[in-house]
Design a protein around this motif. Structure first.
Motif, PDB file in Angstrom:
ATOM      1  N   ASN A  31       1.559   2.368   3.160  1.00 44.55           N
ATOM      2  CA  ASN A  31       2.653   2.565   2.211  1.00 44.55           C
ATOM      3  C   ASN A  31       2.195   2.387   0.774  1.00 44.55           C
ATOM      4  OD1 ASN A  31       4.488   2.661   4.445  1.00 44.55           O
ATOM      5  ND2 ASN A  31       4.604   0.435   4.439  1.00 44.55           N
ATOM      6  N   PHE A  33       3.845   2.818  -3.447  1.00 47.95           N
ATOM      7  CA  PHE A  33       5.107   2.901  -4.189  1.00 47.95           C
ATOM      8  C   PHE A  33       4.830   3.063  -5.677  1.00 47.95           C
ATOM      9  CE2 PHE A  33       7.514   1.152  -0.605  1.00 47.95           C
ATOM     10  CZ  PHE A  33       6.522   0.459   0.080  1.00 47.95           C
ATOM     11  N   TYR A  35       7.055   2.319  -9.249  1.00 45.60           N
ATOM     12  CA  TYR A  35       8.249   1.780  -9.881  1.00 45.60           C
ATOM     13  C   TYR A  35       8.143   1.948 -11.388  1.00 45.60           C
ATOM     14  CZ  TYR A  35       8.882  -1.071  -5.596  1.00 45.60           C
ATOM     15  OH  TYR A  35       9.046  -1.518  -4.305  1.00 45.60           O
ATOM     16  N   PHE A  48       8.045   6.856  -3.112  1.00 47.30           N
ATOM     17  CA  PHE A  48       7.130   6.132  -2.247  1.00 47.30           C
ATOM     18  C   PHE A  48       6.537   7.081  -1.212  1.00 47.30           C
ATOM     19  CE2 PHE A  48       9.443   5.376   1.767  1.00 47.30           C
ATOM     20  CZ  PHE A  48      10.726   5.735   1.398  1.00 47.30           C
ATOM     21  N   LEU A  90       4.648   0.537 -12.544  1.00 49.76           N
ATOM     22  CA  LEU A  90       3.951  -0.343 -11.599  1.00 49.76           C
ATOM     23  C   LEU A  90       3.756   0.363 -10.272  1.00 49.76           C
ATOM     24  CD1 LEU A  90       6.005  -3.511 -12.453  1.00 49.76           C
ATOM     25  CD2 LEU A  90       3.543  -3.347 -12.724  1.00 49.76           C
ATOM     26  N   SER A  94       1.542  -1.527   0.600  1.00 51.77           N
ATOM     27  CA  SER A  94       1.791  -2.486   1.679  1.00 51.77           C
ATOM     28  C   SER A  94       1.357  -1.866   2.999  1.00 51.77           C
ATOM     29  CB  SER A  94       3.271  -2.890   1.748  1.00 51.77           C
ATOM     30  OG  SER A  94       4.068  -1.814   2.180  1.00 51.77           O
TER      31      SER A  94
ATOM     32  N   GLY B  42       1.195  -7.093 -13.851  1.00 50.80           N
ATOM     33  CA  GLY B  42       1.808  -6.764 -12.575  1.00 50.80           C
ATOM     34  C   GLY B  42       2.423  -7.983 -11.910  1.00 50.80           C
ATOM     35  N   LEU B  43       3.031  -7.754 -10.742  1.00 54.05           N
ATOM     36  CA  LEU B  43       3.684  -8.829 -10.006  1.00 54.05           C
ATOM     37  C   LEU B  43       2.690  -9.492  -9.052  1.00 54.05           C
ATOM     38  CD1 LEU B  43       6.085  -6.956 -10.936  1.00 54.05           C
ATOM     39  CD2 LEU B  43       7.262  -7.713  -8.862  1.00 54.05           C
ATOM     40  N   GLY B  96      11.148   1.463   5.857  1.00 53.52           N
ATOM     41  CA  GLY B  96       9.921   1.921   5.205  1.00 53.52           C
ATOM     42  C   GLY B  96       9.295   0.874   4.312  1.00 53.52           C
ATOM     43  N   ASN B  97       9.648  -0.377   4.547  1.00 52.29           N
ATOM     44  CA  ASN B  97       9.103  -1.487   3.754  1.00 52.29           C
ATOM     45  C   ASN B  97       9.488  -1.384   2.280  1.00 52.29           C
ATOM     46  OD1 ASN B  97       5.986  -2.994   2.857  1.00 52.29           O
ATOM     47  ND2 ASN B  97       7.714  -3.968   3.859  1.00 52.29           N
ATOM     48  N   LYS B  98      10.580  -0.652   1.962  1.00 52.14           N
ATOM     49  CA  LYS B  98      11.053  -0.605   0.580  1.00 52.14           C
ATOM     50  C   LYS B  98      11.713  -1.927   0.219  1.00 52.14           C
ATOM     51  CE  LYS B  98      13.543   3.060   1.218  1.00 52.14           C
ATOM     52  NZ  LYS B  98      14.533   4.126   0.931  1.00 52.14           N
TER      53      LYS B  98
END
Lengths: 114, 111
Positions: A31, A33, A35, A48, A90, A94, B42-43, B96-98
């Motif tokens: 996965n 993504f 943002y 995503f 960002l 995952s 970033g996080l 979907g792991n969102k």
């Protein structure tokens, strides 16, 4: 440790330009993504991808497209940049392993559209 | 859709003081992530909670998910300047792991 690398920390472009933001992860995650983060609005999901060549729209896909030709790389494209796309972008990745898995983030790209 | 509300929005504490940040969900939480973000970066993933009543600690930071699984708290003991930043909670949504994120709590630690 997971490493998510975004190609630029800061980027300045002009209105109407086609802009590419690149993201690479080294953990073989399925996965990925994209943002954007704006003051008062938090993080909002643009697009995503859960596999190579697969993509799904997030909450705010208008004005953006994405490309995932290889598992490790996920690109965000601003087809014709506009000033309202000035933001912090960002990227995250995952694993798709069973159960909840945290997303791991890159350092971000602060994009200014003039 | 799920919404996460964080409180307070911002916080200034003196070094050495304890503090708590809350994250309240509009729906039942099936997982809750805490992240920290330094300004312009970033996080960084801190902790993940999944079960009602679960509590996890890392160094001086403790996070808990309430029994009803609609609220989580993040507690910092004896705050230090290195704790300064923006704390965000995130919850799984839509498959979907969102994740859906709260709008964040900005923490400043004064000497």
């Amino acid at each position: 440790d997971v490493k998510v690398t975004q190609s630029s920390r800061y980027l300045v472009k002009r209105t109407g330009e086609k802009v590419f933001l690149e993201c690479v992860q080294d953990m073989d995650h399925e996965n990925m993504f994209w943002y954007r983060q704006d003051p008062g609005l938090g993080l909002r999901l643009i697009y995503f991808s859960y596999d190579v060549k697969m993509k799904e729209k997030g909450d705010i896909p208008e004005g953006y497209s994405v490309s995932r030709e290889k598992k490790e790389r996920f690109s965000l494209i601003l087809e014709s940049a506009s000033t309202n796309q000035t933001s912090m972008y960002l990227c995250a990745s995952s694993t798709r392993d069973r159960g909840n898995q945290p997303q791991h983030f890159g350092d971000g790209t602060r994009l200014s559209i003039l | 859709s799920q919404e996460l509300e964080q409180s307070p929005q911002s916080l200034i504490v003196q070094e050495g003081k304890n503090l708590t940040i809350n994250c309240t969900s509009s729906k039942t939480l099936y997982g809750l992530y805490w992240y920290k973000q330094k300004y312009g970066e970033g996080l960084i993933f801190l902790m993940m909670l999944q079960k009602g009543g679960e509590e996890k600690s890392h160094e001086k930071i403790t996070a808990k998910l309430d029994e009803k699984k609609q609220q989580s708290s993040l507690h910092i003991t004896a705050s230090q300047p290195s704790h300064a930043g923006i704390y965000l909670c995130g919850a799984p949504t839509g498959g979907g792991n969102k994740l859906t994120f709260g709008t964040g709590t900005q923490l400043k630690v004064e000497l």
